[in-house]
Motif scaffolding. Structure first.
Motif, short mmCIF file in Angstrom:
data_model
loop_
_atom_site.label_atom_id
_atom_site.label_comp_id
_atom_site.label_asym_id
_atom_site.label_seq_id
_atom_site.Cartn_x
_atom_site.Cartn_y
_atom_site.Cartn_z
N ASN A 108 -4.19 28.52 35.26
CA ASN A 108 -5.47 28.49 34.54
C ASN A 108 -6.24 29.79 34.77
O ASN A 108 -7.37 29.78 35.26
N PHE A 109 -5.63 30.90 34.41
CA PHE A 109 -6.18 32.21 34.74
C PHE A 109 -7.53 32.44 34.08
O PHE A 109 -8.47 32.90 34.72
N GLN A 110 -7.63 32.12 32.81
CA GLN A 110 -8.86 32.41 32.09
C GLN A 110 -10.00 31.52 32.57
O GLN A 110 -11.12 31.99 32.80
N ALA A 111 -9.73 30.24 32.76
CA ALA A 111 -10.78 29.32 33.22
C ALA A 111 -11.28 29.68 34.62
O ALA A 111 -12.45 29.46 34.94
N ALA A 112 -10.40 30.24 35.44
CA ALA A 112 -10.75 30.52 36.84
C ALA A 112 -11.27 31.93 37.05
O ALA A 112 -11.65 32.28 38.17
#
Length: 196
Positions: free
Chosen positions: A72-76
């Motif tokens: 979840n790169f973008q959310a994190a």
């Protein structure tokens, strides 16, 4: 690359993109042995501000990792914190300005130096969009064009792969995500390039 192994702390190291050089690696490579030189302020002002903010960012250029993101790169990772991998100690890497660039063509190679030989589940490569200005704007997800995702790589010290692009000129940011294979560790870096 052999010289990297003798640097203090390298035994606990992980890795980074060494070509085109990530921001922290470029600063360490160019100024690590001369980081007190006041000439850096004029010759390389972005590295100067980074060393002033937290020299540990450059000494630990190989350790910009976060655990347990689960893809979840973008959310994190909030906009404006991509170049630091959302690590507050590395916030100086997010600052817009005249970062030194590596000259590349439309087709270029990315070289990950993986000191600990973790291997990769994959690497993702993005390039900042045309019209984005790295000297005045902080990088956000909406400023990126997705270019490619690699497959898996077995553990090795050096992973190199080819990237094909078109239509880019001038100063851009190459943003790379490395999902390491040994556990759920994500690394993210910005490398400044000039497309010639």
């Amino acid at each position: 690359m052999a010289g990297l192994l003798s640097w203090p702390g390298a035994a606990q190291a992980h890795g980074t993109i060494v070509d085109p050089a990530s921001r922290a690696y470029q600063c360490w490579q160019d100024w690590g042995s001369d980081h007190m030189n006041p000439a850096m302020a004029n010759e390389d002002p972005m590295c100067w501000q980074a060393f002033q903010a937290n020299a540990d960012t450059m000494w630990n250029w190989m350790s910009a990792l976060r655990d347990g993101l689960g893809g979840n790169f973008q959310a994190a990772t909030p906009d404006g914190q991509l170049c630091s991998n959302a690590l507050s100690r590395n916030d100086s890497l997010n600052r817009p300005g005249p970062w030194k660039t590596t000259t590349v063509g439309n087709n270029f190679s990315v070289h990950l130096y993986d000191q600990a030989s973790h291997g990769a589940d994959f690497l993702r490569v993005y390039v900042s969009k045309n019209g984005f200005n790295p000297t005045t704007q902080s990088l956000g997800w909406g400023n990126l064009d997705f270019i490619l995702q690699t497959g898996r790589y077995a553990p090795a010290n050096d992973i190199t792969f080819n990237v094909s692009t078109s239509g880019y000129t001038g100063h851009h940011v190459v943003f790379v995500i490395w999902q390491a294979s040994h556990q759920d560790q994500a690394y993210m870096w910005c490398s400044d390039v000039t497309f010639a």
